[in-house]
Design a protein around this motif. Sequence first.
Motif, short mmCIF file in Angstrom:
data_model
loop_
_atom_site.label_atom_id
_atom_site.label_comp_id
_atom_site.label_asym_id
_atom_site.label_seq_id
_atom_site.Cartn_x
_atom_site.Cartn_y
_atom_site.Cartn_z
N THR A 100 0.85 -1.18 0.00
CA THR A 100 0.00 0.00 0.00
C THR A 100 0.89 1.24 0.00
O THR A 100 1.85 1.32 0.76
CB THR A 100 -0.91 0.02 1.24
N VAL A 101 0.55 2.21 -0.87
CA VAL A 101 1.37 3.41 -1.00
C VAL A 101 0.51 4.64 -0.76
O VAL A 101 -0.54 4.80 -1.38
CB VAL A 101 2.01 3.51 -2.41
N ASP A 102 0.96 5.50 0.15
CA ASP A 102 0.35 6.81 0.33
C ASP A 102 1.24 7.78 -0.43
O ASP A 102 2.42 7.95 -0.09
CB ASP A 102 0.31 7.23 1.80
N CYS A 103 0.70 8.41 -1.46
CA CYS A 103 1.46 9.35 -2.28
C CYS A 103 1.12 10.77 -1.85
O CYS A 103 -0.05 11.15 -1.85
CB CYS A 103 1.10 9.18 -3.75
N ILE A 104 2.13 11.52 -1.48
CA ILE A 104 1.93 12.90 -1.05
C ILE A 104 2.66 13.79 -2.04
O ILE A 104 3.89 13.79 -2.12
CB ILE A 104 2.44 13.12 0.38
N HIS A 105 1.88 14.53 -2.82
CA HIS A 105 2.45 15.43 -3.82
C HIS A 105 2.76 16.76 -3.14
O HIS A 105 1.91 17.36 -2.49
CB HIS A 105 1.44 15.65 -4.96
N LEU A 106 4.00 17.19 -3.25
CA LEU A 106 4.44 18.45 -2.66
C LEU A 106 5.31 19.20 -3.65
O LEU A 106 6.08 18.58 -4.40
CB LEU A 106 5.30 18.19 -1.41
N PRO A 107 5.25 20.52 -3.66
CA PRO A 107 6.23 21.27 -4.46
C PRO A 107 7.64 20.94 -3.96
O PRO A 107 7.83 20.61 -2.79
CB PRO A 107 5.87 22.73 -4.18
N ALA A 108 8.61 21.02 -4.84
CA ALA A 108 9.99 20.62 -4.51
C ALA A 108 10.52 21.32 -3.25
O ALA A 108 11.13 20.67 -2.39
CB ALA A 108 10.91 20.88 -5.69
N GLY A 109 10.30 22.61 -3.12
CA GLY A 109 10.80 23.34 -1.95
C GLY A 109 10.16 22.86 -0.66
O GLY A 109 10.84 22.69 0.36
N GLU A 110 8.86 22.64 -0.69
CA GLU A 110 8.15 22.15 0.50
C GLU A 110 8.59 20.72 0.84
O GLU A 110 8.76 20.38 2.01
CB GLU A 110 6.65 22.18 0.26
N MET A 111 8.80 19.89 -0.19
CA MET A 111 9.26 18.53 0.05
C MET A 111 10.64 18.54 0.70
O MET A 111 10.89 17.83 1.68
CB MET A 111 9.31 17.74 -1.26
N THR A 112 11.54 19.36 0.19
CA THR A 112 12.89 19.46 0.74
C THR A 112 12.84 19.93 2.19
O THR A 112 13.53 19.38 3.05
CB THR A 112 13.75 20.41 -0.11
N ALA A 113 12.02 20.93 2.48
CA ALA A 113 11.89 21.43 3.85
C ALA A 113 11.37 20.35 4.78
O ALA A 113 11.86 20.18 5.90
CB ALA A 113 10.97 22.65 3.88
N ARG A 114 10.39 19.59 4.31
CA ARG A 114 9.83 18.52 5.14
C ARG A 114 10.87 17.44 5.41
O ARG A 114 10.99 16.94 6.52
CB ARG A 114 8.60 17.91 4.46
N LEU A 115 11.63 17.07 4.38
CA LEU A 115 12.68 16.07 4.57
C LEU A 115 13.74 16.54 5.56
O LEU A 115 14.23 15.76 6.38
CB LEU A 115 13.33 15.72 3.22
N GLU A 116 14.08 17.81 5.50
CA GLU A 116 15.05 18.36 6.45
C GLU A 116 14.49 18.33 7.87
O GLU A 116 15.20 18.00 8.82
CB GLU A 116 15.45 19.77 6.05
N GLN A 117 13.21 18.67 8.02
CA GLN A 117 12.57 18.65 9.34
C GLN A 117 12.51 17.23 9.91
O GLN A 117 12.61 17.04 11.12
CB GLN A 117 11.16 19.22 9.28
N GLU A 118 12.33 16.24 9.03
CA GLU A 118 12.18 14.86 9.45
C GLU A 118 13.50 14.08 9.44
O GLU A 118 13.51 12.87 9.59
CB GLU A 118 11.18 14.14 8.53
N ARG A 119 14.60 14.78 9.29
CA ARG A 119 15.92 14.14 9.15
C ARG A 119 16.16 13.08 10.23
O ARG A 119 16.63 11.98 9.93
CB ARG A 119 17.00 15.20 9.21
#
Length: 77
Positions: free
Chosen positions: A53-72
Amino acid sequence: GQQQNDPSPQEHNHAMEEGTETPKYDHLTVYSPLSESETLLYCSAFRKDTGITVDCIHLPAGEMTARLEQERDNPQA
C-alpha cells in the motif's frame, strides 16, 4: 512503514547468509515533487507490482525538501 515479521523463505535464506534479517514492509509513504497525476501513476504501478500500500503525497519541490530536512532524525516517508 509497517513491518511484517514473516519473511519469505528466499528472503530468510538471503538474510541468514548476510547475518541479518531483511524487514518486509506492507505500507509505504512517498513524497513526490512530480505532478499529481504522474505521482499517482507511479504509486499505483508500484502497488500493483508489489502489493504494498502506497500513500502518495504530492508536494512542491521546496516544500518537500523542507519537510525532509525537518524529518531528518525521524523520517516519516
